[in-house]
Design an enzyme around this catalytic site. Structure first.
Site, PDB file in Angstrom:
ATOM      1  N   GLY A   1       0.827  -1.199   0.000  1.00 22.61           N
ATOM      2  CA  GLY A   1       0.000   0.000   0.000  1.00 22.61           C
ATOM      3  C   GLY A   1       0.857   1.242   0.000  1.00 22.61           C
ATOM      4  O   GLY A   1       2.071   1.188  -0.244  1.00 22.61           O
ATOM      5  N   GLY A   2       0.233   2.389   0.282  1.00 24.81           N
ATOM      6  CA  GLY A   2       0.950   3.649   0.251  1.00 24.81           C
ATOM      7  C   GLY A   2       2.051   3.744   1.279  1.00 24.81           C
ATOM      8  O   GLY A   2       3.040   4.451   1.080  1.00 24.81           O
ATOM      9  N   MET A   3       1.916   3.023   2.408  1.00 26.70           N
ATOM     10  CA  MET A   3       2.914   3.113   3.468  1.00 26.70           C
ATOM     11  C   MET A   3       4.018   2.080   3.304  1.00 26.70           C
ATOM     12  O   MET A   3       5.146   2.303   3.716  1.00 26.70           O
ATOM     13  CB  MET A   3       2.240   2.950   4.831  1.00 26.70           C
ATOM     14  N   GLY A   4       3.738   0.934   2.735  1.00 32.91           N
ATOM     15  CA  GLY A   4       4.765  -0.084   2.596  1.00 32.91           C
ATOM     16  C   GLY A   4       4.180  -1.436   2.259  1.00 32.91           C
ATOM     17  O   GLY A   4       3.047  -1.548   1.792  1.00 32.91           O
TER      18      GLY A   4
ATOM     19  N   VAL B   1       3.136  -5.512   3.240  1.00 32.70           N
ATOM     20  CA  VAL B   1       2.550  -6.276   4.346  1.00 32.70           C
ATOM     21  C   VAL B   1       2.850  -7.754   4.125  1.00 32.70           C
ATOM     22  O   VAL B   1       2.633  -8.280   3.031  1.00 32.70           O
ATOM     23  CB  VAL B   1       1.029  -6.047   4.450  1.00 32.70           C
TER      24      VAL B   1
ATOM     25  N   ASP C   1      -8.821   6.867   7.915  1.00 33.77           N
ATOM     26  CA  ASP C   1      -8.799   6.248   6.596  1.00 33.77           C
ATOM     27  C   ASP C   1      -9.666   4.997   6.568  1.00 33.77           C
ATOM     28  O   ASP C   1      -9.288   3.970   6.002  1.00 33.77           O
ATOM     29  CB  ASP C   1      -7.358   5.907   6.201  1.00 33.77           C
TER      30      ASP C   1
END
Length: 696
Positions: free
Chosen positions: A24-27, A29, A137
């Protein structure tokens, strides 16, 4: 859940990594095994965020707060290291599909499931708010559908990204369709903002659409601020009234969480003796649990058998080569595709090899995360034969996306220099200029099986410096054409080679001679019946001279369409003699390939516009013609044109959202558009060309 590749870590902190769950946008998984033997979903942040001091401070603060969240509907944070070189956080793993995945796969949830969804989301937010956090979110992708109730994930993490390098470079964290009006206006966010997102998420579950419909992000934000949500999919009654008030424009007019839970007492709930999820979703949960068990068992076997397999695989590969067979062997933890020692039985000059018994190979390995996520090298898009995947192609770039899940599922590594894909899902991947194994020029024929990519054949050039390029597959996959170099003394001639793929033989060489002296060929394609070959041709100065048509059996000229320059073309998917010809960058006409006769003049597109038209593309049924655009001057709104090919009627007169190359869905239900300015792929509704999804 996807196998690990050579770029994925095998351990993070004390946790053993078993599989990749997504990104995703953060990293990224991962599915991880904790030292105590439990499973966890471990989020490893992106490298650029890891280098941002502001992000690290926010991430540490939000993780500390998230540890305080407890409840049956919020997976607990079980471990974290916010001081690591690459910070990470691990939470309880819940084997369940997201609400987004379930609705996209099986359709909206039944009406009787909606009250349980509202209640579960409200109770999850109650736990989040009690810990001093706000979600910020909440959306269908952050809700897991477990048998015990909806599970809310990623709470609080949106706050950590605010003001970081991610948002400063123009990217967004979150989904505009579920954003509250006060978030859009940049005002203070409160628990009431999560209430707005809760109601929007429930409307998606009920209808399969965002609360304000599908639209580009800018239009979506306008609708949220100015228009009413679409509540029609929720049956009239107390639940619809409650959701309407949760979606009030002003946060002060929305009920709080306690009020929502109190009002649900008047909403009929399903019988507690029956599952709250519909049967197909319950079956998905069962399959995910089986896959989870399989990943654990597979990881255990790999751990104990790794040394023996490494030696045994090499011996097996040698045995297959000696016997004239073919195998693509993947060592544990490694990726397949193209390296020496991969078990390929290399053929000689013009030779061919095929997959052993037609079995698919393992997934090709992923290249670096940064390169995969950058679409700057991409220049084309196409749907898979079943319409469930999107291929993104370019120079040394080939990625496969599950577009409904919004996840990349394969990335060819080493990346081919160029590719072509036919309607049956056969992929021709060219490794040119000595980039193949043993520094040879080769073309690999792959097949999309719906899962792993299967290698069907390898065509090898024995001559050095052949540099094959511009691959073109015939519709039935039995012929492959490429532009290649041939040495004539000290001179290099450019020719077109045609291969018989099943036989692994070059059956035709076409010199690039004709009305003009050609040096280069671009956009090489077979006609729908596979009997003619068409390509744009240019001179030494790369000026486009015209469009050439050859007979595939003899190599003879059929016709030549001379300038004026900047020509592009599209071949009709069903009528072998019909071609759409783009001339001068803005005029399109339908022509007969054999005679050159104009069948219909469709007129000009983009007149008095700085935009430059790309090559036209037919819809899969041939009834529409799309003309995407690019803009060398950097305008933000790139709008293309659409024609009805049967009548010549202009269906969209320079106002279609086509900011780049397009690829039609096999049933024309959707249209994929590569927006290289925004580094994303847009998926449009095939009828009205509104945005259905975005991949980036």
């Amino acid at each position: 859940m996807y196998p690990l590749t050579s770029d994925d870590p095998r351990t993070v902190g004390p946790h053993r990594i078993l599989a990749r769950l997504g990104a995703g946008g953060m990293g990224r998984v991962y599915l991880a095994r904790t030292p105590g033997g439990d499973l966890a979903a471990l989020k490893l942040v992106k490298d650029d965020l890891a280098q941002d001091p502001e992000f690290r401070a926010r991430f540490a603060r939000e993780v500390r707060a998230a540890r305080r969240v407890s409840g049956p509907l919020t997976p607990a944070v079980v471990d974290a290291d916010t001081d690591a070189a690459v910070p990470w956080m691990a939470a309880e793993y819940v084997p369940a599909p997201t609400l987004k995945e379930a609705v996209r796969e099986h359709g909206p949830l039944p009406a009787e499931s909606l009250p349980v969804l509202v209640s579960g989301l409200a109770r999850a937010l109650e736990a989040v708010h009690a810990a001093g956090l706000m979600h910020r979110d909440l959306k269908p992708g952050n809700v897991l559908l477990s048998p015990r109730g909806p599970q809310v994930i990623d709470f609080g993490l949106a706050r950590a990204v605010e003001g970081t390098v991610l948002t400063r470079t123009g990217q967004t964290f979150g989904t505009p369709a579920y954003t509250s009006p006060e978030q859009i206006r940049g005002r203070d966010v409160s628990p009431a903002s999560d209430v707005f997102s809760l109601a929007g998420t429930v409307l998606f579950a009920a209808s399969g659409e965002p609360p304000f419909g599908f639209a580009p992000p800018r239009e979506t934000l306008r609708r949220i601020l100015e228009e009413a949500p679409n509540l029609g999919a929720v049956p009239e009654g107390p639940l619809r009234d409650l959701l309407a008030r949760c979606l009030a424009k002003g946060p002060g007019h929305r009920p709080d969480i306690a009020g929502i839970l109190a009002e649900l007492a008047d909403v009929p709930m399903p019988d507690t003796g029956h599952p709250w999820l519909p049967g197909p979703v319950t079956e998905d949960v069962r399959l995910l649990r089986e896959r989870e068990a399989g990943e654990r068992a597979r990881a255990d076997r790999a751990r104990w058998r790794r040394p023996a397999l490494a030696a045994g695989a090499a011996a097996a590969a040698l045995a297959l080569v000696a016997g004239g067979g073919y195998a693509l062997t993947v060592l544990p933890g490694g990726g397949g595709g193209g390296g020496t020692g991969d078990g390929t039985a290399s053929a000689g000059a013009g030779g061919t090899t095929g997959g052993a018994d037609g079995e698919p190979s393992a997934d090709p390995a992923f290249a670096s995360e940064e390169y995969q996520q950058s679409l700057s090298s991409a220049d084309g898009v196409a749907f898979s034969p079943d319409g469930e995947r999107i291929y993104v192609t370019g120079s040394f770039y080939f990625a496969v996306w599950d577009w409904r899940a919004g996840e990349m599922t394969a990335f060819l590594d080493p990346s081919p220099s160029e590719t072509d894909i036919n309607a049956e899902g056969t992929i021709a991947a060219v490794h040119a200029d000595g980039s193949g194994p043993d520094h040879e020029d080769r073309i690999e024929l792959l097949r999309d099986t719906g899962g792993p990519l299967a290698r069907e054949a390898v065509l090898v050039y024995e001559e050095q410096g052949t540099n094959p390029r511009r691959p073109a597959l015939s519709p039935d996959g039995t012929r492959l054409a490429v532009v290649a170099n041939e040495l004539d003394g000290d001179t290099i001639d450019h020719v077109v080679h045609v291969w018989n793929v099943p036989a692994g033989e070059r059956v035709l060489t076409v010199p690039l001679l004709g009305p003009d002296t050609f040096t280069y060929v671009f956009d090489l394609e077979f006609t729908a019946d596979g009997e003619m070959l068409v390509g744009t041709v240019s001179d030494d100065f790369e000026r486009v001279l015209g469009v050439a048509v050859w007979d595939v059996e003899t190599g003879d000229w059929v016709h030549y369409f001379e300038g004026p320059g900047n020509l592009g073309f599209a071949l009709h998917p069903a009528e072998p003699s019909v071609m759409a010809l783009l001339e001068g960058g803005d005029r399109v006409r339908l022509v007969d390939l054999g005679t050159g006769t104009t069948l219909r003049d469709l007129g000009r597109a983009g007149e008095d516009s700085p935009e430059v038209a790309l090559s036209p593309v037919f819809s899969s049924d041939g009834e529409r013609l799309y003309l995407g655009v690019e803009d060398p001057f950097g305008a933000t709104d790139l709008l293309g044109t659409v024609w009805d090919t049967g009548t010549g009627e202009v269906l969209r007169d320079g106002d279609a959202l086509l900011p780049g190359p397009v690829g039609p869905h096999p049933r024309d239900e959707f249209l994929a558009v590569l927006d290289t300015e925004a580094d994303q792929v847009l998926v449009l509704d095939g009828e009205n060309l509104t945005v259905v999804d975005e991949l980036y």
